[in-house]
Design a protein around this motif. Structure first.
Motif, short mmCIF file in Angstrom:
data_model
loop_
_atom_site.label_atom_id
_atom_site.label_comp_id
_atom_site.label_asym_id
_atom_site.label_seq_id
_atom_site.Cartn_x
_atom_site.Cartn_y
_atom_site.Cartn_z
N MET A 1 1.07 -1.72 -0.08
CA MET A 1 0.11 -0.07 -0.06
C MET A 1 0.84 1.16 0.00
SD MET A 1 -3.17 -1.09 2.54
CE MET A 1 -3.93 0.63 2.36
N ASN B 1 -9.13 2.68 -13.62
CA ASN B 1 -8.77 2.25 -12.33
C ASN B 1 -7.45 3.14 -12.11
OD1 ASN B 1 -8.30 2.32 -9.48
ND2 ASN B 1 -11.19 1.23 -9.41
N THR C 1 -6.06 3.83 -9.14
CA THR C 1 -4.82 2.79 -8.66
C THR C 1 -4.40 1.09 -8.61
OG1 THR C 1 -6.83 3.31 -6.53
CG2 THR C 1 -5.47 1.72 -6.14
N GLN D 1 -14.37 2.58 -11.54
CA GLN D 1 -15.17 2.26 -10.03
C GLN D 1 -15.61 0.57 -10.29
OE1 GLN D 1 -16.77 4.00 -7.83
NE2 GLN D 1 -15.43 6.54 -9.46
N VAL E 1 -15.35 -3.39 -5.16
CA VAL E 1 -14.50 -4.12 -4.56
C VAL E 1 -13.16 -3.10 -3.94
CG1 VAL E 1 -12.78 -5.28 -5.41
CG2 VAL E 1 -13.72 -5.70 -3.93
N GLU E 2 -13.48 -2.79 -2.94
CA GLU E 2 -11.75 -1.70 -2.49
C GLU E 2 -11.28 -1.97 -3.25
OE1 GLU E 2 -11.62 0.86 -0.47
OE2 GLU E 2 -13.87 0.71 0.03
N ALA E 3 -10.35 -0.51 -4.67
CA ALA E 3 -9.47 -1.05 -5.05
C ALA E 3 -8.15 -1.24 -4.39
CB ALA E 3 -9.11 0.38 -6.34
N SER E 4 -7.82 -0.50 -3.15
CA SER E 4 -7.15 -1.53 -2.18
C SER E 4 -6.05 -2.77 -2.43
CB SER E 4 -6.88 -0.17 -1.15
OG SER E 4 -7.51 -0.49 -0.09
N GLU E 5 -8.17 -3.94 -2.01
CA GLU E 5 -7.63 -4.61 -2.11
C GLU E 5 -6.66 -5.66 -3.26
OE1 GLU E 5 -11.35 -6.84 -0.30
OE2 GLU E 5 -10.98 -5.62 1.47
N HIS F 1 -14.45 -13.05 -0.32
CA HIS F 1 -14.69 -12.58 -1.13
C HIS F 1 -15.62 -14.03 -1.81
CE1 HIS F 1 -14.37 -8.61 -1.39
NE2 HIS F 1 -13.01 -8.73 -1.04
#
Length: 427
Positions: free
Chosen positions: A229, A291, A293, A321, A324-328, A406
């Motif tokens: 991260m 995206n 990220t 968009q 799910v969280e883009a960081s994950e 998930h």
């Protein structure tokens, strides 16, 4: 010879080999291993029955450890991934557990004169829960323990081996029953109880060491995720800074171009436009998906791979968009591509170093990464690649955690040329 003796001999040999097979960290496929141990069991049983017929029950009882245990040890050595004292501890453990199966019925057979068929039934009743305990409870911790503890197995072998020697010296034939039989059985039972207690302590230590190891792995995994991260954040900051500098420089280029065009110096104006275009190319972040990220993490690792002489082919269809969280997803991609880069770095430069990345988000999130590799890939019983090296495998665990969270599925395979990871999540 009484047919029950043959059944008894077959049952004992089968029990020992099943226990060995349960604790075996097999080197070959399950089918090949089962076939080998099946042939071994038949051969040992035939030899034991032949000895009992030709030389009597007393000779059979005395020679059984040599006729059955030695061939089993040799087969275990050939089919076990791990050698040394770990293998010896495996066999010594099986001998100890088989004594738990043998002693109760054998004692009742000699003292209470029960039918030998009842004694066989007692053995079966005792054997089944022991095998279930071994497979479902002891085996997972046992194999994990070896991955954590590389030394000290020789010392742990002393307890079961001491019992084996005591038990072998005090082996008693079926007939005649010696006068001190009860005392002999009591001595062996007390020794066996001591061994069982010792195993309880060893197993407790196993669990404690494994728990501490898993805690350290979780800490390393968390640290790895934080670092991923941080790298992602640094890349976004770097991109923003480069754009800010580009916008700042652009104002100067526009002012210079205005002056050159007002003075009809088109040749110099074209030269300045060329410089501006070159700087724009160098500051531009490659566009792999919409995206920001995910695009940033892809740009970082693809650039890193290409710097190492690795060819990267990408097909990433992700919208701006995500459900799910883009960081994950960024952490999953970081771990998978990093593993692929590491595998490719082991491939000789004379061979092709290749990474293929494909990501889609509709109708489901699917990821496939294929990479060149060298050598042999080892998989555990769940089909997950494993590594004997300390600190390796954390990325794989991070990916598995994402899939589990998930409710997805993941598949690994290696065909000798490319290693593939396929991940499907219904997000």
């Amino acid at each position: 010879m009484n047919p029950a003796i043959a059944v008894r001999c077959t049952l004992l040999t089968l029990t020992i080999n099943l226990m060995v097979l349960t604790l075996l960290d097999r080197k070959y496929s399950l089918k090949k291993t089962l076939l080998a141990f099946g042939i071994l069991t038949i051969a040992e049983t035939a030899l034991c029955i032949w000895v009992a017929i030709q030389f009597g029950i007393e000779a059979f009882s005395s020679l059984y450890p040599l006729m059955a245990d030695i061939p089993t040890v040799i087969t275990l050595f050939c089919f076990s991934e791990r050698k040394g004292f770990f293998l010896l501890f495996n066999m010594a453990t099986v001998v100890t557990l088989s004594s738990i199966v043998v002693l109760p019925g054998n004692y009742l057979l000699h003292t209470m004169k029960i039918s030998i068929w009842v004694e066989i039934l007692i053995r079966i009743i005792i054997t089944i829960p022991i095998l279930l305990f071994l497979y479902h409870y002891l085996r997972p911790s046992y194999l994990k323990m070896y991955a954590v503890m590389r030394r000290g197995w020789g010392y742990m072998c002393l307890v079961p081996i001491s019992f084996f020697i005591l038990n072998y010296i005090n082996i008693t034939p079926l007939n005649p029953v010696p006068p001190n039989y009860t005392k002999t059985v009591l001595t062996c039972s007390l020794a066996l109880l001591n061994v069982v207690v010792s195993y309880g302590v060893i197993f407790f230590l196993f669990r404690k060491i494994i728990s501490d190891s898993e805690l350290r792995e979780e800490q390393h995994l968390l640290k790895s995720q934080i670092q991923a991260m941080e790298r992602q954040n640094d890349m976004l900051k770097e991109r923003e800074e480069r754009l800010r500098i580009s916008r700042h420089d652009l104002r100067h280029y526009i002012a210079e171009l205005r002056m050159l065009l007002e003075s009809d110096n088109t040749e110099e104006a074209l030269r300045v436009l060329g410089i501006c275009d070159e700087q724009n190319i160098t500051t531009e972040v490659p566009q792999y998906c919409d995206n920001p990220t995910i695009n940033a993490i892809l740009a970082y690792y693809i650039q890193k791979a290409e710097q190492d002489g690795i060819t990267v082919r990408t097909d990433c269809r992700l919208p701006e968009q995500l459900p799910v969280e883009a960081s994950e997803l960024a952490i999953v991609l970081a771990n998978t591509i990093e593993n692929a880069i590491h595998a490719c770095s082991m491939v000789p430069e004379s061979k092709e170093r290749l990474i293929k990345i494909k990501v889609i988000s509709t109708p489901q999130f699917a990821l496939e990464i294929a990479n060149s590799y060298e050598g042999t890939v080892k998989f555990d019983e769940n089909g997950v690649p494993v590594s004997d090296k300390i600190g390796h495998g954390l990325g794989t665990k991070s990916i598995s955690a994402f899939v589990e969270k998930h409710d997805g599925v993941i598949e690994y395979n290696a065909d000798g040329t490319l290693f593939r990871l396929r991940l499907l999540v219904g997000i």
